[in-house]
Design an enzyme around this catalytic site. Sequence first.
Site, PDB file in Angstrom:
ATOM      1  N   ARG A 155       0.839  -1.190   0.000  1.00 33.32           N
ATOM      2  CA  ARG A 155       0.000   0.000   0.000  1.00 33.32           C
ATOM      3  C   ARG A 155       0.878   1.246   0.000  1.00 33.32           C
ATOM      4  O   ARG A 155       2.001   1.229   0.487  1.00 33.32           O
ATOM      5  CB  ARG A 155      -0.900   0.018   1.245  1.00 33.32           C
ATOM      6  CG  ARG A 155      -2.101  -0.915   1.126  1.00 33.32           C
ATOM      7  CD  ARG A 155      -2.980  -0.869   2.350  1.00 33.32           C
ATOM      8  NE  ARG A 155      -2.311  -1.432   3.508  1.00 33.32           N
ATOM      9  CZ  ARG A 155      -1.709  -0.748   4.449  1.00 33.32           C
ATOM     10  NH1 ARG A 155      -1.711   0.582   4.418  1.00 33.32           N
ATOM     11  NH2 ARG A 155      -1.114  -1.355   5.451  1.00 33.32           N
TER      12      ARG A 155
ATOM     13  N   TYR B 262      -1.716  -3.607  -6.819  1.00 31.61           N
ATOM     14  CA  TYR B 262      -1.413  -4.352  -5.611  1.00 31.61           C
ATOM     15  C   TYR B 262      -2.504  -4.288  -4.536  1.00 31.61           C
ATOM     16  O   TYR B 262      -2.990  -3.207  -4.206  1.00 31.61           O
ATOM     17  CB  TYR B 262      -0.097  -3.858  -4.985  1.00 31.61           C
ATOM     18  CG  TYR B 262       0.331  -4.817  -3.919  1.00 31.61           C
ATOM     19  CD1 TYR B 262       0.994  -5.989  -4.243  1.00 31.61           C
ATOM     20  CD2 TYR B 262      -0.039  -4.612  -2.591  1.00 31.61           C
ATOM     21  CE1 TYR B 262       1.303  -6.922  -3.271  1.00 31.61           C
ATOM     22  CE2 TYR B 262       0.271  -5.537  -1.627  1.00 31.61           C
ATOM     23  CZ  TYR B 262       0.939  -6.684  -1.970  1.00 31.61           C
ATOM     24  OH  TYR B 262       1.230  -7.614  -1.017  1.00 31.61           O
TER      25      TYR B 262
ATOM     26  N   LYS C 283      -9.507  -2.528   1.889  1.00 33.14           N
ATOM     27  CA  LYS C 283      -9.224  -1.383   2.753  1.00 33.14           C
ATOM     28  C   LYS C 283     -10.017  -0.140   2.330  1.00 33.14           C
ATOM     29  O   LYS C 283     -10.487   0.625   3.160  1.00 33.14           O
ATOM     30  CB  LYS C 283      -7.722  -1.092   2.785  1.00 33.14           C
ATOM     31  CG  LYS C 283      -6.885  -2.265   3.310  1.00 33.14           C
ATOM     32  CD  LYS C 283      -7.213  -2.579   4.735  1.00 33.14           C
ATOM     33  CE  LYS C 283      -6.781  -3.935   5.232  1.00 33.14           C
ATOM     34  NZ  LYS C 283      -5.392  -4.194   5.476  1.00 33.14           N
TER      35      LYS C 283
ATOM     36  N   HIS D  49     -10.285  -2.524  11.822  1.00 30.74           N
ATOM     37  CA  HIS D  49      -9.175  -3.328  11.287  1.00 30.74           C
ATOM     38  C   HIS D  49      -8.890  -4.446  12.293  1.00 30.74           C
ATOM     39  O   HIS D  49      -7.872  -4.436  12.978  1.00 30.74           O
ATOM     40  CB  HIS D  49      -7.962  -2.404  11.113  1.00 30.74           C
ATOM     41  CG  HIS D  49      -6.849  -2.998  10.310  1.00 30.74           C
ATOM     42  ND1 HIS D  49      -5.552  -2.567  10.407  1.00 30.74           N
ATOM     43  CD2 HIS D  49      -6.838  -3.979   9.383  1.00 30.74           C
ATOM     44  CE1 HIS D  49      -4.783  -3.256   9.580  1.00 30.74           C
ATOM     45  NE2 HIS D  49      -5.546  -4.124   8.954  1.00 30.74           N
TER      46      HIS D  49
ATOM     47  N   SER E  19      -1.110  -3.855  10.174  1.00 29.57           N
ATOM     48  CA  SER E  19      -0.821  -4.826   9.126  1.00 29.57           C
ATOM     49  C   SER E  19       0.482  -5.563   9.435  1.00 29.57           C
ATOM     50  O   SER E  19       1.454  -4.955   9.892  1.00 29.57           O
ATOM     51  CB  SER E  19      -0.665  -4.120   7.777  1.00 29.57           C
ATOM     52  OG  SER E  19      -1.852  -3.458   7.440  1.00 29.57           O
TER      53      SER E  19
ATOM     54  N   CYS F 281       1.224  -7.836  11.710  1.00 33.58           N
ATOM     55  CA  CYS F 281       1.587  -8.036  13.120  1.00 33.58           C
ATOM     56  C   CYS F 281       0.982  -9.325  13.663  1.00 33.58           C
ATOM     57  O   CYS F 281       0.852  -9.500  14.868  1.00 33.58           O
ATOM     58  CB  CYS F 281       1.135  -6.860  13.974  1.00 33.58           C
ATOM     59  SG  CYS F 281       2.165  -5.398  13.794  1.00 33.58           S
TER      60      CYS F 281
ATOM     61  N   ASP G 285      -8.877  -9.887   9.241  1.00 35.28           N
ATOM     62  CA  ASP G 285      -8.406  -8.530   8.924  1.00 35.28           C
ATOM     63  C   ASP G 285      -9.419  -7.421   9.212  1.00 35.28           C
ATOM     64  O   ASP G 285      -9.039  -6.355   9.655  1.00 35.28           O
ATOM     65  CB  ASP G 285      -7.994  -8.471   7.445  1.00 35.28           C
ATOM     66  CG  ASP G 285      -7.148  -7.251   7.114  1.00 35.28           C
ATOM     67  OD1 ASP G 285      -6.291  -6.883   7.930  1.00 35.28           O
ATOM     68  OD2 ASP G 285      -7.352  -6.659   6.043  1.00 35.28           O
TER      69      ASP G 285
ATOM     70  N   ARG H 126       2.152 -12.253  -0.641  1.00 34.83           N
ATOM     71  CA  ARG H 126       0.832 -12.594  -0.081  1.00 34.83           C
ATOM     72  C   ARG H 126       0.254 -13.856  -0.699  1.00 34.83           C
ATOM     73  O   ARG H 126       0.647 -14.285  -1.774  1.00 34.83           O
ATOM     74  CB  ARG H 126      -0.141 -11.435  -0.370  1.00 34.83           C
ATOM     75  CG  ARG H 126       0.266 -10.101   0.243  1.00 34.83           C
ATOM     76  CD  ARG H 126      -0.332  -9.909   1.589  1.00 34.83           C
ATOM     77  NE  ARG H 126       0.185  -8.749   2.306  1.00 34.83           N
ATOM     78  CZ  ARG H 126      -0.392  -8.251   3.391  1.00 34.83           C
ATOM     79  NH1 ARG H 126      -1.497  -8.778   3.867  1.00 34.83           N
ATOM     80  NH2 ARG H 126       0.147  -7.230   4.018  1.00 34.83           N
TER      81      ARG H 126
HETATM   82  O1  SAT Z   1      -2.459  -4.486   1.080  1.00 38.62           O
HETATM   83  S1  SAT Z   1      -3.539  -4.727   2.056  1.00 38.62           S
HETATM   84  O2  SAT Z   1      -4.021  -3.476   2.595  1.00 38.62           O
HETATM   85  O3  SAT Z   1      -4.630  -5.425   1.414  1.00 38.62           O
HETATM   86  C1  SAT Z   1      -2.961  -5.699   3.337  1.00 38.62           C
HETATM   87  C2  SAT Z   1      -2.629  -4.931   4.554  1.00 38.62           C
HETATM   88  O4  SAT Z   1      -1.795  -4.033   4.510  1.00 38.62           O
HETATM   89  O5  SAT Z   1      -3.202  -5.229   5.619  1.00 38.62           O
HETATM   90 MN    MN Z   2      -4.848  -5.408   7.288  1.00 40.06          MN
END
Ligand code: SAT
Ligand code: MN
Length: 594
Positions: A70, A198, A207, A227, A249, A251, A278, A367
Amino acid sequence: MASSLESLNRWVEDVARLTEASEIHWCNGSSGEIRLLNEQMLANGELLALNEQTHPGCTLHRSSPTDVARVEHLTFICTRNRDDAGPNNHWMDPAEAHAKLDALFAGAMRGRTMYVVPYCMGPIDSPLSRCGVEITDSAYVVANMRIMTRMGAAALSRIEREESFVKGLHSTGELDPDKRFIMHFPEELSIKSIGSGYGGNALLGKKCHALRIGSWQARSEGWLAEHMLIVGIQNPQGETRYIAAAFPSACGKTNLAMLIPPESYREAGWKVWTIGDDICWMKPGEDGQLWAINPEAGYFGVAPGTDRKTNPNALKMIQHDTIYTNVAVTADNQPWWEGLSEGQPVTDWQGRTYNPANGPAAHPNSRFTVAAQQCPSWSPQAEAAQGVPISAIIFGGRRPSLVPLVFEARDWAHGVLVGAAMGSETTAAATGAVGVLRRDSMAMKPFCGYNFADYFNHWLSFDKPGAKLPKIFHVNWFRKGADGKFLWPGFGDNIRVLEWILGRCAGTAGAEETPVGFVPGAEDLNLKGLAVTAAAGRDLLGIDRQGWQVELAAIGEYLDSFGARMPQRLKDEQRRIAEALASVPAKTVRAANG
Ligand code: SAT
Ligand code: MN
């Protein structure tokens, strides 16, 4: 008023005209449709096949090397009034943002197919669910959205019945970081994203919709878009209690959501059920409890570190029908990443011959995209229209020092402060320096679609007569000792902490009252079979008064940085704790029920 479908058709026509797409494909979500798309992507190289024997149905996508995470500095909240976006967001005037993006979208899909992707975030028949439509020129995005959301015909019929839906427009554009923007228009329930293919930049249901636009919708409609993972813990008596937990993210949300208890717990009858890893949408039910759904239908999880020892459920789940992004591959074409104990990489995430001098074989933010139901611990309650009742909310982050393994907030307002004050070391999930401590309130810093001060106020507003709110806790699995090693084993053993948390909710577990909150003594946690020394236990559960005074001062400054909109209630909480730290003698009060 025009029906949703009329406004959808008009928007699709407008976008087709602007982008000059050569073809429009309305996605119905069928298996035939996805089979065809996959074949096309395998033929044109957007997807690479993996070892069909060891990983049936799995494919690999390599994104552009400058498009791997991101991009928070290119992510904007575009509200008419700048203060509504708040200091926690980058802001742009909506008219300016539309003009800027429309110029980039002009002709962007020339010669390409434009996919119209209707989707529902949440179980298709749940009153808590919300729908959207993503227009994209990326077949990879379509394939991911099909896994991550309820996509296709059923979503389109729900959209037809409802008054509004979220409009998301996406194009990979030129994948040029200088022409990359992720723009949100919460007042119009719309998103425009260009220049990235991405994850969170491109799968707009995730998100962009479920958190940034979702949080805005949630505030105006009286619910919370968070989140958070959602996990069910079944005790030896057969009762299942649900916990929602917010971590930044990368963690360990996925690991916690799919935790396998240590053998002694399994033998005693403990079991863990995965609802989400998530995102969590929750709303007070008629009974006053918070009821939660996972708006997603799949997991977009971090591959590195996923292994038999750390997350066996995830490893099993991604053995088939999984899209991998930016992982390495072995000589026999199996996916590989750092932390996987089997196999050797021969090709790195960019498709080059693996050479350790080039850095890790798999990108640290590589991922997997996989259907939720493939998880061995998947809970059928994830499909429940009413959601699941939440007993406890957990906030957490990577805090190498100061913050104890676990503590309980004394009440809701204190819990909101604990969430607001959350801090964590940065990870590879976003571009930028890794390992820097930053405040990340409720793990929503990159995801709250409006001013944090208003958001904290919204959280506080749930504390009203008749509410049966969950207790709020803070955990820190990442505490390090003087030798730089983690003090707590983490992973499966985290259930020991969850057991204490649920014991606190039931009024059966003991704790000591400190100015910071209720902290377990070593005797209140089940540490049987763990090699945690007495000294490590003291570090893990101790409160360093001076360190916390510095922390509270920093929290005070952080709250002040939001200016006049910051709720006084939160500032009062901060002052109460700072005063307690300064004045209360080092006595502790044992309490079995806070
Ligand atoms: O890239 S994403 O936002 O889908 C994954 C994340 O950062 O939690
Ligand atoms: Mn996330």
